[in-house]
Design an enzyme around this catalytic site. Structure first.
Site, PDB file in Angstrom:
ATOM      1  CG  ASP A 145      12.616  -4.712 111.218  1.00 10.18           C
ATOM      2  OD1 ASP A 145      12.361  -5.850 110.700  1.00 10.18           O
ATOM      3  OD2 ASP A 145      11.876  -3.989 111.996  1.00 10.18           O
ATOM      4  CG  HIS A 216      11.942 -13.476 107.023  1.00 13.05           C
ATOM      5  ND1 HIS A 216      10.979 -14.122 108.023  1.00 13.05           N
ATOM      6  CD2 HIS A 216      11.837 -12.241 107.072  1.00 13.05           C
ATOM      7  CE1 HIS A 216      10.485 -13.010 108.611  1.00 13.05           C
ATOM      8  NE2 HIS A 216      10.858 -11.830 108.260  1.00 13.05           N
TER       9      HIS A 216
END
Length: 304
Positions: A145, A216
């Site tokens: 992340d 994404h």
């Protein structure tokens, strides 16, 4: 001005996120309490130097004018809610947001206790979530992340307002996502990688030509009209229980425009009908817009 340290802080091991509503007729008392926050942050750092503690308090869009009626950040506005069928990013306003992070879980909780004592009788706790580092900084989906976060001095350049009365403040957008883990785990690793646009185990981003228009990393890597990257600084962390898992997503930026464009690009189909397919595997359950002012603004109760 002095930015609250938690805005640009490097990643920690633990976090507590708190959302409050201010009780009627208690705004003046809350304003006075928030003036003590810079000293509270400093005290925690001094008491527990090994914990790398950092804190942030941010004021919600709807509460700002009553809490600090003298001036308002120029771009503070409601959360940019999105809806496309069952893919929803709702607006759920809150008056105050606290991010309390440390490399010791006990210190993060001590910070929670001190904040609760400071605000006792003035606010109602609406939302609480504990965040934690998962593996080597990964989301619960298994992917690293914050890969595209700015580094070094660029963190402040991206996250902080540059000048004026609100210099060294930051526009924050906070969402709590609940992942559809059962559905996600049924996918083959290659299918998961295609949705993200990068590899899972070694975190290598696909070349642009290999990325699907629904990836994404393609949907969230944006440029403005001048060709400059529209960056944000993410301070997100996973959360999880035995029954559910997800992400507390925190965006910090010198303007809310970058986050707004990213969220729209994730949820709104383009002319060819493409949208971010990651939104098929996670559900935003909260969404709120805030501004985190400088320590001087807090200490002077906005009288700058």
């Amino acid at each position: 001005m002095t930015a609250q340290a938690g805005i640009c802080a490097e990643p920690n091991l633990h976090a507590h996120y708190l959302m409050f509503e201010i009780r009627p007729h208690r705004f003046e008392a809350v304003r006075a309490a928030l003036a003590e926050i810079p000293a509270l942050w400093q005290g925690l750092r001094q008491d527990y130097p090994d914990a790398a503690f950092s804190g942030v308090v941010a004021v919600g869009n709807e509460a700002w004018d009553e809490l600090y009626p003298g001036a308002r950040p120029a771009e503070l506005m409601p959360f940019p809610a999105q809806q496309q069928g069952q893919r929803i990013a709702p607006e759920t306003p809150f008056d105050l947001f606290f991010q309390l992070r440390a490399d010791r879980l006990d210190v993060a909780y001590i910070a929670v206790q001190r904040v609760m004592a400071l605000l006792a009788g003035k606010v109602e706790l609406q939302e609480e979530r504990q965040g934690f580092r998962y593996l080597d900084g990964r989301d619960m989906t298994g992917f690293v992340d914050g890969t595209e976060n700015p580094q070094g001095d660029d963190r402040a350049e991206v996250a902080l307002v540059g000048e004026g009365r609100f210099a060294d403040g930051s526009y924050l957008h906070v969402q709590r996502y609940r992942h559809k883990m059962t559905r996600w785990q049924k996918l083959a690793v290659k299918a998961q990688e295609d949705i993200y646009g990068r590899t899972k185990s070694d975190n290598i981003e696909y070349e642009s030509a290999r990325k699907a228009p629904t990836a994404h990393t393609r949907r969230t890597s944006l440029k403005d009209a001048a060709g400059n990257g529209m960056e944000i600084l993410r301070q997100s962390m996973p959360w999880g229980t035995a029954a559910a898992q997800g992400l507390v997503f925190v965006s910090c930026c010198h303007t809310p425009l970058h986050f707004t464009r990213m969220l729209e690009n994730m949820y709104q189909p383009d002319d060819a009908g493409h949208f971010d397919h990651l939104t098929l595997f996670t559900q935003a359950e909260t969404g709120a817009a805030f501004f985190a002012p400088s320590e001087e603004w807090l200490a002077m109760q906005g009288d700058l």
